[in-house]
Design an enzyme around this catalytic site. Sequence first.
Site: not given
Length: 154
Positions: A64-67
């Site tokens: 779950l990469p997020h930015a």
Amino acid sequence: MDLPTLLKPQGVKVVSDVTSKKRLMQTIADVAQNLVGLPASSIFDALQDRESLGPTGVGHGVALPHARLGDLTNVSGAFLKLDKPIDFESVDRQPVDLIFALFAPADSGVDHLKALALVSRTLRNPALCTKLRANSDPATLHTLITGGAASQAA
């Protein structure tokens, strides 16, 4: 906030040419640039910055990469299914093949966390992950993730 709001059909991709985490982040940024209207380079840098704080591989082949991105006005996402799992430094050390990336405004606060929790809960469902892995059609993947499968039953 619900999954159909977070994930638009054009944000779902099946990817066959990714062999490293860095290349995956670039692919996510390329997909997201069309979704959020920001340069891929800015998205890539924000994803890498967040990942440097700790890997976002949550286990069972899911990441779950997020930015947070300053110029966004709402939370949005992209879903990628990899044909070949890659090492993602996940908590269970298992390779990753299902990736749901989230992008939020820098000042989104609770909305970002709610979206992350929603996606995490959704992809913790082993039956859903099995169905996602068994399909390679982006439209079908979108329907499965957003819960619209019942409305499109054959």
